[in-house]
Design a protein around this motif. Structure first.
Motif, PDB file in Angstrom:
ATOM      1  N   THR A  80     -12.808  -6.213   1.080  1.00  0.00           N
ATOM      2  CA  THR A  80     -12.230  -6.508  -0.233  1.00  0.00           C
ATOM      3  C   THR A  80     -13.072  -5.897  -1.342  1.00  0.00           C
ATOM      4  O   THR A  80     -12.558  -5.310  -2.293  1.00  0.00           O
ATOM      5  N   THR A  81     -14.395  -6.051  -1.208  1.00  0.00           N
ATOM      6  CA  THR A  81     -15.308  -5.485  -2.198  1.00  0.00           C
ATOM      7  C   THR A  81     -15.152  -3.976  -2.280  1.00  0.00           C
ATOM      8  O   THR A  81     -15.085  -3.397  -3.375  1.00  0.00           O
ATOM      9  N   ALA A  82     -15.106  -3.313  -1.117  1.00  0.00           N
ATOM     10  CA  ALA A  82     -14.967  -1.854  -1.101  1.00  0.00           C
ATOM     11  C   ALA A  82     -13.641  -1.416  -1.720  1.00  0.00           C
ATOM     12  O   ALA A  82     -13.595  -0.496  -2.551  1.00  0.00           O
ATOM     13  N   ALA A  83     -12.556  -2.072  -1.309  1.00  0.00           N
ATOM     14  CA  ALA A  83     -11.235  -1.695  -1.823  1.00  0.00           C
ATOM     15  C   ALA A  83     -11.135  -1.888  -3.329  1.00  0.00           C
ATOM     16  O   ALA A  83     -10.456  -1.117  -4.023  1.00  0.00           O
ATOM     17  N   ALA A  84     -11.808  -2.904  -3.843  1.00  0.00           N
ATOM     18  CA  ALA A  84     -11.712  -3.224  -5.268  1.00  0.00           C
ATOM     19  C   ALA A  84     -12.336  -2.167  -6.160  1.00  0.00           C
ATOM     20  O   ALA A  84     -11.961  -2.045  -7.327  1.00  0.00           O
ATOM     21  N   VAL A  85     -13.292  -1.395  -5.643  1.00  0.00           N
ATOM     22  CA  VAL A  85     -13.963  -0.395  -6.486  1.00  0.00           C
ATOM     23  C   VAL A  85     -13.469   1.021  -6.230  1.00  0.00           C
ATOM     24  O   VAL A  85     -13.897   1.965  -6.894  1.00  0.00           O
ATOM     25  N   MET A  86     -12.565   1.186  -5.279  1.00  0.00           N
ATOM     26  CA  MET A  86     -12.011   2.512  -4.993  1.00  0.00           C
ATOM     27  C   MET A  86     -10.925   2.878  -6.000  1.00  0.00           C
ATOM     28  O   MET A  86     -10.281   2.000  -6.567  1.00  0.00           O
ATOM     29  N   PRO A  87     -10.671   4.160  -6.200  1.00  0.00           N
ATOM     30  CA  PRO A  87      -9.462   4.561  -6.929  1.00  0.00           C
ATOM     31  C   PRO A  87      -8.249   3.998  -6.198  1.00  0.00           C
ATOM     32  O   PRO A  87      -8.260   3.871  -4.962  1.00  0.00           O
ATOM     33  N   PRO A  88      -7.186   3.627  -6.898  1.00  0.00           N
ATOM     34  CA  PRO A  88      -6.042   2.943  -6.278  1.00  0.00           C
ATOM     35  C   PRO A  88      -5.480   3.617  -5.042  1.00  0.00           C
ATOM     36  O   PRO A  88      -5.215   2.955  -4.028  1.00  0.00           O
ATOM     37  N   GLU A  89      -5.298   4.931  -5.082  1.00  0.00           N
ATOM     38  CA  GLU A  89      -4.700   5.602  -3.933  1.00  0.00           C
ATOM     39  C   GLU A  89      -5.625   5.548  -2.712  1.00  0.00           C
ATOM     40  O   GLU A  89      -5.170   5.390  -1.566  1.00  0.00           O
ATOM     41  N   LYS A  90      -6.916   5.646  -2.941  1.00  0.00           N
ATOM     42  CA  LYS A  90      -7.868   5.544  -1.829  1.00  0.00           C
ATOM     43  C   LYS A  90      -7.937   4.122  -1.309  1.00  0.00           C
ATOM     44  O   LYS A  90      -8.093   3.895  -0.103  1.00  0.00           O
ATOM     45  N   SER A  91      -7.831   3.161  -2.202  1.00  0.00           N
ATOM     46  CA  SER A  91      -7.876   1.757  -1.805  1.00  0.00           C
ATOM     47  C   SER A  91      -6.731   1.419  -0.860  1.00  0.00           C
ATOM     48  O   SER A  91      -6.936   0.813   0.199  1.00  0.00           O
ATOM     49  N   VAL A  92      -5.520   1.816  -1.216  1.00  0.00           N
ATOM     50  CA  VAL A  92      -4.357   1.522  -0.373  1.00  0.00           C
ATOM     51  C   VAL A  92      -4.482   2.236   0.964  1.00  0.00           C
ATOM     52  O   VAL A  92      -4.210   1.655   2.030  1.00  0.00           O
ATOM     53  N   ALA A  93      -4.898   3.492   0.951  1.00  0.00           N
ATOM     54  CA  ALA A  93      -5.063   4.239   2.200  1.00  0.00           C
ATOM     55  C   ALA A  93      -6.111   3.579   3.092  1.00  0.00           C
ATOM     56  O   ALA A  93      -5.934   3.483   4.319  1.00  0.00           O
ATOM     57  N   PHE A  94      -7.186   3.106   2.503  1.00  0.00           N
ATOM     58  CA  PHE A  94      -8.247   2.419   3.254  1.00  0.00           C
ATOM     59  C   PHE A  94      -7.720   1.132   3.875  1.00  0.00           C
ATOM     60  O   PHE A  94      -7.919   0.870   5.064  1.00  0.00           O
ATOM     61  N   LEU A  95      -7.022   0.335   3.092  1.00  0.00           N
ATOM     62  CA  LEU A  95      -6.523  -0.954   3.581  1.00  0.00           C
ATOM     63  C   LEU A  95      -5.530  -0.778   4.718  1.00  0.00           C
ATOM     64  O   LEU A  95      -5.457  -1.607   5.632  1.00  0.00           O
ATOM     65  N   ARG A  96      -4.764   0.293   4.690  1.00  0.00           N
ATOM     66  CA  ARG A  96      -3.777   0.522   5.749  1.00  0.00           C
ATOM     67  C   ARG A  96      -4.428   0.854   7.094  1.00  0.00           C
ATOM     68  O   ARG A  96      -3.769   0.820   8.124  1.00  0.00           O
ATOM     69  N   THR A  97      -5.720   1.182   7.083  1.00  0.00           N
ATOM     70  CA  THR A  97      -6.418   1.456   8.341  1.00  0.00           C
ATOM     71  C   THR A  97      -7.003   0.193   8.960  1.00  0.00           C
ATOM     72  O   THR A  97      -7.518   0.245  10.084  1.00  0.00           O
TER      73      THR A  97
END
Length: 311
Positions: free
Chosen positions: A260-277
């Motif tokens: 959650t911490t990592a996703a929160a600081v990523m650019p939005p498109e990278k955050s969604v791509a990360f979470l989908r993995t």
């Protein structure tokens, strides 16, 4: 650090014994059936043990002493946490970085003695996992480097408390530590609207041992939310895209907390791509009010009550 009451706990009737203490810089709540009330102290003791290893505020804690002395003989608990932090760093392509401490614990000051660093100061700070070396017995930090385990320490504390309750015979209950919560068995949960104090969504966990973790920019900031505590270690600036991110899954709470911490600081498109993995469901609330939930959220939650956009 995760904002307090980002996740609101709705107690089931069988969870009659509940206690709250201030721990790890926030409020910790343990709720169990009356029959398990005698086990609550064990849960708090387990969280205290984690705090004594990972706190960067307690002068007696290992991480505090490592930040101060730069070399330390470490416990198995801290070694395990360092290994996990290294794994999260790789998984997130460097967006989860515990060496952010020079910025989050040093340059920025949140709370009563607020302080905003200047651009030149930020640019010159030593940040990067290469500044940390460790093995099973010893850890070393480069001069000026600092560790901050706020990005997943509370999740580790929740995991430790749940383990202690399980070993004590508890089969139903909840452990909540700021924005991190874990059901023992099944439980009722809710997520708070990041733009108000109202409940945004209420639901029941589907799978036993469901955990949730939320990061948001609206509980801890300096002046306004543009100077919040969720800092991108790459740009060295606070995130400005998400009002809150909630992850839910049956993996460890430490994992949920870190992701959650990592996703929160990523650019939005990278955050969604990360979470989908990842093996998780998610609810993303952008700062413009847009809400997006993952298609697999129903694997973990029942009777979700919210207007949303499916991704």
């Amino acid at each position: 650090m995760k904002p307090f009451v980002l996740l609101l706990l709705l107690l089931a009737s069988l969870q009659a014994a509940e206690r709250t203490r201030v721990m790890m810089g926030t409020f910790a709540t343990v709720s169990v059936p009356d029959a398990g009330a005698g086990c609550i102290d064990r849960a708090f003791s387990a969280m205290t043990f984690v705090e004594k290893a990972l706190s960067s505020y307690d002068p007696a804690a290992e991480v505090y002493r490592l930040n101060r002395d730069k070399t330390l003989a470490i416990s198995p608990a801290l070694y395990d946490a360092l290994q996990s932090a290294e794994r999260y760093y790789v998984q997130s392509s460097g967006y989860f970085d515990i060496t952010i401490g020079a910025l989050s614990r040093g340059a920025y000051r949140f709370g009563e003695k607020e302080r905003l660093p200047g651009r030149a100061e930020i640019a010159g700070l030593p940040i990067g996992l290469k500044l940390l070396e460790f093995n099973t017995t010893t850890a070393r930090l480069a001069p000026g480097a600092m560790l901050d385990f706020g990005g997943f320490g509370k999740g580790v504390g929740v995991d430790a408390a749940v383990t202690a309750l399980r070993q004590c015979g508890v089969r139903e209950g909840t452990v909540a530590l700021s924005g991190d919560i874990r059901c023992i068995g099944r439980c009722l949960l809710a997520i708070q609207d990041p733009f108000s104090e109202r409940t945004l969504m209420a639901f029941e966990s589907v799978a036993p041992e469901t955990g949730m973790s939320t990061s948001g920019d609206y509980r801890r900031f300096i002046g306004d939310k543009s100077h919040n505590h969720l800092i991108d270690p790459k740009t060295r600036t606070p995130e400005r895209s998400f009002a809150s991110i909630t992850l839910v899954g049956t993996v460890r709470s430490g994992d949920l907390d870190a992701w959650t911490t990592a996703a929160a600081v990523m650019p939005p498109e990278k955050s969604v791509a990360f979470l989908r993995t990842l093996p998780v469901g998610y609810v993303l609330i952008y700062n413009d009010g847009t809400m997006v939930k993952s298609d697999n959220l129903s694997h973990y939650l029942r009777a979700l009550e919210a207007k949303h956009e499916d991704d």
